[in-house]
Design a protein around this motif. Structure first.
Motif: not given
Length: 457
Positions: A53-63
């Motif tokens: 999840v943290a990596g997804a946020y780093e790639k720009g995931a909105a949520g």
């Protein structure tokens, strides 16, 4: 453009918003996350998506869609796998799109891509399709969840390797049109007979919307079995095939110089002539199924024909690559994504029809064929010899029966893996060669294509 708001996701899944957001896409593979995506943290047997999840946020995931608290905007649910199914149902519920579901032992992905292109060419509204081969218990709901509400046509590939799986998925998709491309001994390790495979594929009709259309291969020995499976659910049943008794059939099918086929087809609504860019008799069958589906949803048949004429090969499923060599070029036919006995025979026949100084096959073993595996592999000797193949590189232990059947009849090598095939073939490719690369995906023959399809001039 917003695909889902956090509030809409929570309403669909029964979840709780933990930080507001709006998503423009959906992913459950952190490697595919793009800015604006909703990342679904799935828990599988091998790994837990919450680790990424943290990596997804780093790639720009909105949520994120999660089942445990995370440090970022999210919708918290009890089970993310069930929540993805719920989001898929909500997506299907909110659209007025005409939906087509496609299954079959062979030809699913090619037919799906051709049909989506054919509908898009008609310019009657946005077309949404499954990407890649996302056709299983996670891929189908993901593909549905990615469908924009304003979609005009949705085209979904639905797969299975056990009885009962397709019945569940088709009730998520709820197609207006359901296509079975062909029945062949794929995944036969899990079925007692080919008839049992037909029964499992016939489950697709159970999800048909009221009054929906079932499209069935007329030339299949399992035609009547499929028709019986469709009758309780379909408002209309159409068959397609080369036989003139089929509802949709080829009046003429003439090979053209480019390698494709010029077809005049009879449909219930009109006769249509068109060219198929892709080579092979199997593509005539695929195209007839496409035209049947376009007619069933009142699409533009003329535009569909133009789309078939322009359709390029798909990577891993028939794409042709010209490799520049000193003194000329060689042609690589990339069928590396998957293989079963029917698709092997069809693509080997296509190679045989290609003009070439030397025809070479790099064939990987076919998986999930069960007790009949040895006979299925040995049975490829006949199409190989009929295609005038000059050289065969056979990859994997399962290819041993075919090696024995071909021994002394053509130039032959039995190799342990894709790397050995690259080593053997890489330095011997010559101008005028036509090379077919095909095998089950797990054999990894895409690496052979990547190694060969490099400018060597």
């Amino acid at each position: 453009m917003t695909l889902w708001t956090a509030a809409e996701i929570a309403a669909a899944t029964g979840g709780r918003v933990e930080g507001d957001f709006a998503a423009t896409g959906v992913s459950f593979d952190s490697r595919e996350v793009e800015p604006g995506h909703l990342f679904v943290a799935m828990k599988g047997e091998a790994t837990d998506g919450h680790r990424f999840v943290a990596g997804a946020y780093e790639k720009g995931a909105a949520g994120a869609l999660v089942s445990q608290p995370v440090d970022g905007p999210a919708v918290l649910v009890a089970d993310t796998t069930h929540a993805l199914d719920d989001l898929a149902r909500a997506s299907r519920q909110r659209t007025s799109a005409r939906i087509i579901g496609i299954t079959g032992s062979v030809g699913k992905t090619g037919t799906k891509e051709a049909l989506a292109d054919a509908l898009a060419r008609g310019l009657r509204g946005p077309v949404h399709r499954s990407i890649k081969s996302y056709n299983n218990h996670t891929g189908v709901p993901l593909s549905l969840a990615r469908m924009p509400a304003e979609t005009a046509f949705g085209v979904f590939e639905i797969g299975m390797n056990h009885a009962g799986e397709l019945a569940v998925l088709t009730r998520l998709v709820r197609p207006h049109v359901a296509i079975v491309t062909a029945i062949a001994p794929a995944h036969s390790e899990f079925f007692a007979s080919e008839a049992a495979i037909a029964d499992a594929k016939g489950e697709i009709f159970q999800g048909l919307e009221p009054g929906g259309t079932a499209i069935i291969p007329h030339d299949s020995p399992h035609r009547d079995r499929l028709i019986a499976a469709a009758e309780p659910y379909a408002g209309r049943i159409w068959t397609f095939g080369r036989d003139k008794a089929a509802d949709i059939h080829a009046i003429d099918a003439i090979e053209v110089e480019s390698g494709g086929t010029f077809v005049t087809a009879c449909l219930p609504v009109a006769d249509v002539s068109f060219t198929i860019a892709q080579a092979g008799a199997h593509w005539v069958s695929n195209a007839l199924a496409v035209m049947a589906a376009v007619a069933a949803v009142d699409g533009d048949l003329a535009s569909a024909g133009l789309a078939l004429a322009d359709m390029a090969g798909l990577a891993g499923r028939g794409e042709r690559r010209e490799v520049a060599l000193e003194g000329g070029t060689a042609t690589i036919v990339d069928e590396s994504y998957n293989a079963n006995p029917a698709s092997m025979a069809a693509t080997i026949a296509t190679l045989g029809a290609m003009p070439a100084k030397r025809r070479i096959v790099v064939l990987g073993e076919m998986r999930e064929l069960g007790a009949g595996s040895a006979d299925f592999h040995a049975g490829l000797a006949a199409p190989i010899l009929a295609a005038n193949v000059d050289r065969a590189l056979l990859v994997g232990e399962g290819m041993a029966p075919l090696g024995r059947a071909l021994e002394g009849r053509i130039e032959l090598a039995h190799l342990p893996d894709a790397a050995a095939a690259i080593d053997m073939l890489g330095g011997t490719l010559a101008p005028g060669d036509a090379v077919l690369v095909k095998g089950s995906n797990v054999v990894g023959l895409s690496r052979v294509v990547a190694a060969l399809a490099t400018d060597k001039s």
